[in-house]
Design a protein around this motif. Structure first.
Motif, mmCIF file in Angstrom:
data_model
loop_
_atom_site.group_PDB
_atom_site.id
_atom_site.type_symbol
_atom_site.label_atom_id
_atom_site.label_comp_id
_atom_site.label_asym_id
_atom_site.label_seq_id
_atom_site.Cartn_x
_atom_site.Cartn_y
_atom_site.Cartn_z
ATOM 1 N N ASN A 1 98.070 -59.751 -0.912
ATOM 2 C CA ASN A 1 99.404 -59.731 -0.323
ATOM 3 C C ASN A 1 100.092 -58.444 -0.758
ATOM 4 N N GLU A 2 100.124 -57.464 0.130
ATOM 5 C CA GLU A 2 100.795 -56.195 -0.143
ATOM 6 C C GLU A 2 102.253 -56.211 0.298
ATOM 7 N N GLY A 3 102.699 -57.348 0.777
ATOM 8 C CA GLY A 3 104.065 -57.459 1.253
ATOM 9 C C GLY A 3 105.066 -57.717 0.147
ATOM 10 N N GLU A 4 106.306 -57.914 0.551
ATOM 11 C CA GLU A 4 107.391 -58.199 -0.390
ATOM 12 C C GLU A 4 107.743 -59.678 -0.406
ATOM 13 N N GLU A 5 107.161 -60.446 0.521
ATOM 14 C CA GLU A 5 107.434 -61.876 0.617
ATOM 15 C C GLU A 5 106.170 -62.669 0.311
ATOM 16 N N THR A 6 106.337 -63.948 0.021
ATOM 17 C CA THR A 6 105.208 -64.849 -0.153
ATOM 18 C C THR A 6 104.583 -65.110 1.214
ATOM 19 N N HIS A 7 103.262 -65.089 1.255
ATOM 20 C CA HIS A 7 102.536 -65.383 2.489
ATOM 21 C C HIS A 7 101.446 -66.406 2.197
ATOM 22 N N GLU A 8 100.863 -66.928 3.258
ATOM 23 C CA GLU A 8 99.683 -67.770 3.110
ATOM 24 C C GLU A 8 98.616 -67.252 4.054
ATOM 25 N N PHE A 9 97.394 -67.721 3.866
ATOM 26 C CA PHE A 9 96.266 -67.260 4.667
ATOM 27 C C PHE A 9 95.544 -68.484 5.203
ATOM 28 N N VAL A 10 95.504 -68.596 6.538
ATOM 29 C CA VAL A 10 94.876 -69.745 7.188
ATOM 30 C C VAL A 10 93.745 -69.258 8.089
ATOM 31 N N ILE A 11 92.605 -69.953 8.018
ATOM 32 C CA ILE A 11 91.449 -69.678 8.884
ATOM 33 C C ILE A 11 91.390 -70.814 9.901
ATOM 34 N N LEU A 12 91.483 -70.453 11.179
ATOM 35 C CA LEU A 12 91.529 -71.447 12.244
ATOM 36 C C LEU A 12 90.458 -71.136 13.270
ATOM 37 N N LYS A 13 89.630 -72.126 13.625
ATOM 38 C CA LYS A 13 88.623 -71.959 14.683
ATOM 39 C C LYS A 13 89.254 -72.398 15.991
ATOM 40 N N ASP B 1 100.690 -70.062 -0.410
ATOM 41 C CA ASP B 1 101.648 -69.392 -1.289
ATOM 42 C C ASP B 1 101.044 -68.281 -2.145
ATOM 43 N N ILE B 2 100.685 -67.191 -1.479
ATOM 44 C CA ILE B 2 100.225 -65.995 -2.177
ATOM 45 C C ILE B 2 101.456 -65.131 -2.416
ATOM 46 N N GLU B 3 101.870 -65.033 -3.656
ATOM 47 C CA GLU B 3 103.073 -64.280 -4.011
ATOM 48 C C GLU B 3 102.893 -62.796 -3.702
ATOM 49 N N ALA B 4 103.980 -62.084 -3.540
ATOM 50 C CA ALA B 4 103.949 -60.635 -3.319
ATOM 51 C C ALA B 4 103.167 -59.971 -4.445
ATOM 52 N N GLY B 5 102.224 -59.109 -4.071
ATOM 53 C CA GLY B 5 101.409 -58.393 -5.039
ATOM 54 C C GLY B 5 100.221 -59.169 -5.579
ATOM 55 N N ALA B 6 100.077 -60.417 -5.194
ATOM 56 C CA ALA B 6 98.992 -61.258 -5.717
ATOM 57 C C ALA B 6 97.771 -61.232 -4.792
ATOM 58 N N ASP B 7 96.665 -61.715 -5.341
ATOM 59 C CA ASP B 7 95.407 -61.810 -4.610
ATOM 60 C C ASP B 7 94.964 -63.264 -4.559
ATOM 61 N N GLY B 8 94.100 -63.546 -3.601
ATOM 62 C CA GLY B 8 93.470 -64.855 -3.502
ATOM 63 C C GLY B 8 92.113 -64.698 -2.857
ATOM 64 N N GLU B 9 91.295 -65.721 -2.977
ATOM 65 C CA GLU B 9 89.965 -65.660 -2.385
ATOM 66 C C GLU B 9 89.556 -67.047 -1.929
ATOM 67 N N VAL B 10 88.913 -67.088 -0.769
ATOM 68 C CA VAL B 10 88.389 -68.345 -0.248
ATOM 69 C C VAL B 10 87.068 -68.042 0.447
ATOM 70 N N THR B 11 86.100 -68.925 0.243
ATOM 71 C CA THR B 11 84.804 -68.805 0.914
ATOM 72 C C THR B 11 84.640 -69.996 1.836
ATOM 73 N N ALA B 12 84.300 -69.720 3.082
ATOM 74 C CA ALA B 12 84.104 -70.771 4.074
ATOM 75 C C ALA B 12 82.766 -70.570 4.762
ATOM 76 N N ASN B 13 82.104 -71.664 5.068
ATOM 77 C CA ASN B 13 80.860 -71.596 5.823
ATOM 78 C C ASN B 13 81.245 -71.658 7.298
ATOM 79 N N LEU B 14 81.119 -70.523 7.981
ATOM 80 C CA LEU B 14 81.602 -70.414 9.359
ATOM 81 C C LEU B 14 80.441 -70.370 10.346
ATOM 82 N N GLU B 15 80.583 -71.113 11.419
ATOM 83 C CA GLU B 15 79.598 -71.053 12.500
ATOM 84 C C GLU B 15 80.056 -70.032 13.525
ATOM 85 N N ALA B 16 79.131 -69.617 14.371
ATOM 86 C CA ALA B 16 79.466 -68.624 15.397
ATOM 87 C C ALA B 16 80.631 -69.125 16.251
#
Length: 158
Positions: free
Chosen positions: A70-82, A113-128
């Motif tokens: 999160n390089e922004g100034e606000e809290t963000h989240e990260f969603v993976i949607l098929k 809730d990834i705070e400004a300046g913070a990192d996160g990681e998620v691993t998902a098994n994705l199909e084509a």
């Protein structure tokens, strides 16, 4: 050659053969870990107001790790949607956020809730298929939907 000398050379020979077999076995394990066997990709994702950037924008089917910053100034989240829907045409609620239980979408995983300046990681098994990566936060003070502000991007799994 004496019996002691023969035993000594026999023992040395057995030790060399065992060490060679051990080296081959260890070498095979290392080769399998880095193989191209259906996934294992890492995608770097940058979040900021109001942008989601994925590099690369596609990956092979299988395990995909999203390293999110999160390089922004606000809290963000990260969603993976098929979904087969366009990234800007997802079903939304009255507040402009994505209806994560709406028609034609399947939430795969998320980091909240990834705070400004913070990192996160998620691993998902994705199909084509086709995916959308987005932030689904709605600001409490002004009702601003990050998704509605353009915080989304298409992602393809081949």
């Amino acid at each position: 050659m004496s019996t002691v000398s023969r035993r000594y050379y026999l023992l040395i020979g057995v030790a060399v053969v065992l060490l060679a077999l051990l080296a081959v076995a260890c070498g095979d394990d290392d080769d399998d870990d880095g193989g191209d066997d259906g996934g294992g990709a890492t995608v770097n994702v940058l979040l900021s107001e109001f942008v989601v950037e994925a590099d690369p924008a596609s990956a092979s089917a299988g395990d995909v790790t999203f390293a999110v910053t999160n390089e922004g100034e606000e809290t963000h989240e990260f969603v993976i949607l098929k979904t087969d829907l366009a990234e800007d045409a997802l079903p939304t609620a009255d507040d402009g956020s994505v209806d994560e239980e709406g028609e034609g979408v399947e939430v795969i995983d998320e980091i909240e809730d990834i705070e400004a300046g913070a990192d996160g990681e998620v691993t998902a098994n994705l199909e084509a298929g086709d995916y959308v990566l987005f932030c689904n936060i709605v600001e409490e003070d002004n009702g601003e939907s990050h998704y509605a502000e353009g915080m989304h991007t298409a992602f393809t799994v081949e």
